[in-house]
Every structure is written in structure tokens, then in C-alpha cells.
Design an enzyme around this catalytic site. Structure first.
Site, mmCIF file in Angstrom:
data_model
loop_
_atom_site.group_PDB
_atom_site.id
_atom_site.type_symbol
_atom_site.label_atom_id
_atom_site.label_comp_id
_atom_site.label_asym_id
_atom_site.label_seq_id
_atom_site.Cartn_x
_atom_site.Cartn_y
_atom_site.Cartn_z
ATOM 1 N N SER A 130 -0.147 -1.830 -0.798
ATOM 2 C CA SER A 130 -0.088 -2.153 -2.045
ATOM 3 C C SER A 130 -1.079 -1.000 -2.835
ATOM 4 O O SER A 130 -1.515 -0.118 -2.480
ATOM 5 C CB SER A 130 -0.173 -3.542 -2.292
ATOM 6 O OG SER A 130 -0.097 -3.667 -3.732
ATOM 7 N N TYR A 135 1.863 3.134 -15.955
ATOM 8 C CA TYR A 135 2.721 1.950 -16.138
ATOM 9 C C TYR A 135 3.674 1.531 -14.877
ATOM 10 O O TYR A 135 3.885 0.208 -14.406
ATOM 11 C CB TYR A 135 3.784 2.221 -17.458
ATOM 12 C CG TYR A 135 3.308 1.769 -18.705
ATOM 13 C CD1 TYR A 135 2.207 2.324 -19.060
ATOM 14 C CD2 TYR A 135 3.883 1.016 -19.688
ATOM 15 C CE1 TYR A 135 1.393 2.093 -20.245
ATOM 16 C CE2 TYR A 135 3.327 0.915 -20.749
ATOM 17 C CZ TYR A 135 2.137 1.228 -21.333
ATOM 18 O OH TYR A 135 1.622 1.256 -22.544
HETATM 19 N N1 LIG Z 1 -4.601 7.242 -1.809
HETATM 20 C C1 LIG Z 1 -5.142 6.478 -2.651
HETATM 21 O O1 LIG Z 1 -6.184 6.428 -3.296
HETATM 22 C C2 LIG Z 1 -4.151 4.984 -2.796
HETATM 23 C C3 LIG Z 1 -4.541 3.837 -3.440
HETATM 24 C C4 LIG Z 1 -3.940 2.844 -3.387
HETATM 25 C C5 LIG Z 1 -2.645 2.813 -2.887
HETATM 26 N N2 LIG Z 1 -2.180 3.828 -1.991
HETATM 27 C C6 LIG Z 1 -1.055 3.732 -1.301
HETATM 28 O O2 LIG Z 1 -1.065 4.200 -0.064
HETATM 29 C C7 LIG Z 1 0.249 4.487 0.399
HETATM 30 C C8 LIG Z 1 0.057 6.011 1.174
HETATM 31 O O3 LIG Z 1 -0.460 6.945 -0.066
HETATM 32 P P1 LIG Z 1 -1.414 8.203 0.514
HETATM 33 O O4 LIG Z 1 -2.484 8.264 -0.416
HETATM 34 O O5 LIG Z 1 -1.246 8.306 1.830
HETATM 35 O O6 LIG Z 1 -0.278 9.199 -0.367
HETATM 36 P P2 LIG Z 1 0.486 10.513 0.144
HETATM 37 O O7 LIG Z 1 -0.774 11.453 0.737
HETATM 38 O O8 LIG Z 1 1.117 11.120 -1.260
HETATM 39 O O9 LIG Z 1 1.682 10.247 1.043
HETATM 40 C C9 LIG Z 1 2.705 9.470 0.660
HETATM 41 C C10 LIG Z 1 3.715 9.260 1.805
HETATM 42 O O10 LIG Z 1 4.758 8.773 1.249
HETATM 43 C C11 LIG Z 1 5.915 9.428 1.477
HETATM 44 N N3 LIG Z 1 6.880 9.154 0.516
HETATM 45 C C12 LIG Z 1 6.994 9.401 -0.787
HETATM 46 N N4 LIG Z 1 8.347 8.742 -1.228
HETATM 47 C C13 LIG Z 1 9.044 8.939 -0.105
HETATM 48 C C14 LIG Z 1 10.439 8.380 0.012
HETATM 49 N N5 LIG Z 1 11.322 8.451 -0.971
HETATM 50 N N6 LIG Z 1 10.740 8.337 1.483
HETATM 51 C C15 LIG Z 1 10.062 8.308 2.309
HETATM 52 N N7 LIG Z 1 8.879 8.851 2.455
HETATM 53 C C16 LIG Z 1 8.029 9.103 1.124
HETATM 54 C C17 LIG Z 1 5.483 10.928 1.763
HETATM 55 O O11 LIG Z 1 6.528 11.780 2.165
HETATM 56 P P3 LIG Z 1 6.625 13.189 1.718
HETATM 57 O O12 LIG Z 1 5.611 14.009 2.476
HETATM 58 O O13 LIG Z 1 8.010 13.540 2.137
HETATM 59 O O14 LIG Z 1 6.532 13.369 0.413
HETATM 60 C C18 LIG Z 1 4.017 10.750 2.227
HETATM 61 O O15 LIG Z 1 4.388 10.608 3.676
HETATM 62 C C19 LIG Z 1 1.052 4.539 -0.732
HETATM 63 O O16 LIG Z 1 1.873 3.344 -0.655
HETATM 64 C C20 LIG Z 1 0.259 4.681 -1.980
HETATM 65 O O17 LIG Z 1 0.815 3.971 -2.985
HETATM 66 C C21 LIG Z 1 -2.856 5.129 -1.921
#
Ligand SMILES: NC(=O)c1ccc[n+]([C@@H]2O[C@H](COP(=O)([O-])OP(=O)(O)OC[C@H]3O[C@@H](n4cnc5c(N)ncnc54)[C@H](OP(=O)(O)O)[C@@H]3O)[C@@H](O)[C@H]2O)c1
Length: 226
Positions: free
Chosen positions: A131, A146
């Protein structure tokens, strides 16, 4: 005893580091990616790479075959997208809004449903939904984002529904904020490295049990306000 763990969106960011750490601990790890052919780092680490766009219902339907007969112990619904264009009401982009909800809220439920028989056959029965603290309505004093905020609030609500339905079977269903992390999504100014975030997430995973199921947890194990 090693666990079998499936992680969505495992080709980069937090998902890839989860694969690295869990493999390092000796678990069997299945990582999913939209483009397995381009997921070189993931392919080098994971036991198996499965093609999965979490918005593709046919690919979701094929998922359970990838897991095998021994069942799945842990599902980590990690794939997620930000909403870049919906900072204010007047710039709200309907297409982006729908896409963000599909990926961040609906897809984790569809993936969990598809893997339910495998999770039932597994030992640990843990569903960890990644989340965000931006889901917190109590903490929303800044507005913006949003679609992203609302989609993660919906995910938290759905996680509680899962908990209510499945905890009588021994399931543990968690909504967890990974911290603000230096990934493509979090950006270079974020507070945490992926290593720090994932070390915390694994602590939350290891402490998972009836007392934490249904809750909204920070990566450091503290409770977050709804
Ligand atoms: N980074 C932060 O500060 C932060 C904070 C709070 C929550 N989060 C949550 O943590 C999780 C991981 O985030 P992250 O920071 O590692 O982001 P990230 O580096 O942007 O990686 C996002 C991942 O999700 C995949 N993805 C996106 N859309 C997809 C789809 N339709 N089908 C399959 N895979 C999909 C991407 O695949 P592609 O390479 O193919 O695009 C990538 O592997 C997410 O749920 C994010 O909301 C992150």
C-alpha cells in the site's frame, strides 16, 4: 523451512529487491514481469519469471499453473503505478484514474483470487498488499495525487475485506507502506534505499500472524492511521 513466494512487478524497484533478499534467505521465488524478455536482473535471481500484466485477465487466469503442486506460501501484490496527471480536480484525467485503480486496487484482488487455491495449499497463507501511507485519510492534509491516494485507500479497504473473509481459514492479509523509497516511483529525493525498505518489509512479513492480519503497517512494523 523455505517458503514459496510470488511477487508481482518484480523486475525493478522494491519488487526486485524483495526477490534478491528472499532468494538470499533460501526461499523459492517466482517473480512476475510485464516484459520477461527485458527483465534480465530478475531472470538472474528468481527461480521462475512469469509474464504478467496485472490488468490482463487472461494472464491472471494462467498464473496458478506457474505455481505448481506444492502450493504458494506468500503472495506479495507489489505492482503499482503513480498518478502523475491528477494533482488537482481540474486536471483530473479520467483514463489515468481508471488505470491507476485497475492496477493498484482491482488487480491485487484478481491476482489473489486466481492464486487462492495455491495459497490454500500453502503453509503460511500470507497475502501482503503493498500500500502507501498516501492511502491514509487521517494523514491527508496535503491533497494531490487523487487517483493514487484513493486507489491505495481502496486497497486498504479490500485488504480488510480479505482479512474478514479468509482469516478464519488461517490467512494473514496485510496492507504495508514500504516507506518513501528511492525507486523510479519514489524518485531520487526519497528517504530510504530499496535495501532499507525491503529489510523493514521482511520484518513485517516475518512477524505476520493473526494479530497483524487486517492491519495497515509501516515498513518499520508500527501501525499507520486509516
Ligand atoms: N517508492 C516509493 O516511495 C513507494 C511509496 C509507497 C508505496 N509504494 C508502492 O510500492 C510498490 C512498488 O513500487 P516501486 O517504488 O518499486 O515502483 P517502480 O520502481 O515504479 O516499480 C513498479 C513496478 O510495478 C510494475 N507495474 C506497473 N504497472 C503494472 C502492470 N499493469 N502490470 C504489471 N506490473 C506493473 C512495474 O513494471 P514495468 O517495469 O513493466 O513498468 C514495476 O515492476 C508499488 O505498489 C508502489 O505503489 C512505493
Amino acid at each position: 523451512m523455505p517458503s514459496t513466494i510470488l511477487i508481482t512487478g518484480a523486475n525493478r524497484g522494491i519488487g526486485l529487491e524483495l526477490v534478491r533478499r528472499l532468494k538470499g534467505r533460501g526461499d523459492r521465488v517466482i517473480g512476475t514481469a510485464r516484459n520477461p524478455g527485458k527483465a534480465k536482473e530478475l531472470a538472474a535471481l528468481a527461480d521462475e519469471v512469469v509474464e504478467l500484466d496485472v490488468t490482463d485477465r487472461k494472464q491472471i487466469a494462467r498464473l496458478s499453473k506457474s505455481v505448481g503442486r506444492d502450493g504458494l506460501d506468500v503472495l506479495i501484490n507489489n505492482a503499482g503505478v503513480a498518478s502523475r496527471r491528477t494533482g488537482k480536480l481540474e486536471t483530473l484525467d479520467e483514463d489515468e484514474f481508471e488505470e491507476v485503480f485497475r492496477v493498484n486496487a482491482l488487480a491485487p484482488m484478481l491476482v489473489t483470487r486466481a492464486l487462492l487455491p495455491a495459497l490454500r495449499a500453502g503453509r503460511r497463507k500470507i497475502v501482503m498488499n503493498i500500500s502507501s501511507q498516501l492511502a491514509s485519510i487521517a494523514n491527508n492534509t496535503g491533497g494531490s495525487s487523487y487517483a493514487y491516494r484513493a486507489s491505495k485507500s481502496a486497497l486498504n479497504q479490500l485488504n480488510r475485506c480479505l482479512h474478514n473473509e479468509l482469516s478464519p481459514e488461517g490467512f494473514v492479509c496485510l496492507a504495508v507502506h514500504p516507506g518513501w523509497v528511492r525507486t523510479d516511483m519514489g524518485g531520487p529525493e526519497a528517504h530510504l534505499s530499496v535495501e532499507e525498505s525491503v529489510a523493514g518489509l521482511l520484518g513485517v512479513l516475518d512477524a505476520a500472524g493473526p494479530r497483524t492480519s487486517g492491519g495497515f503497517w509501516n515498513y518499520d512494523g508500527t501501525a499507520l492511521p486509516w
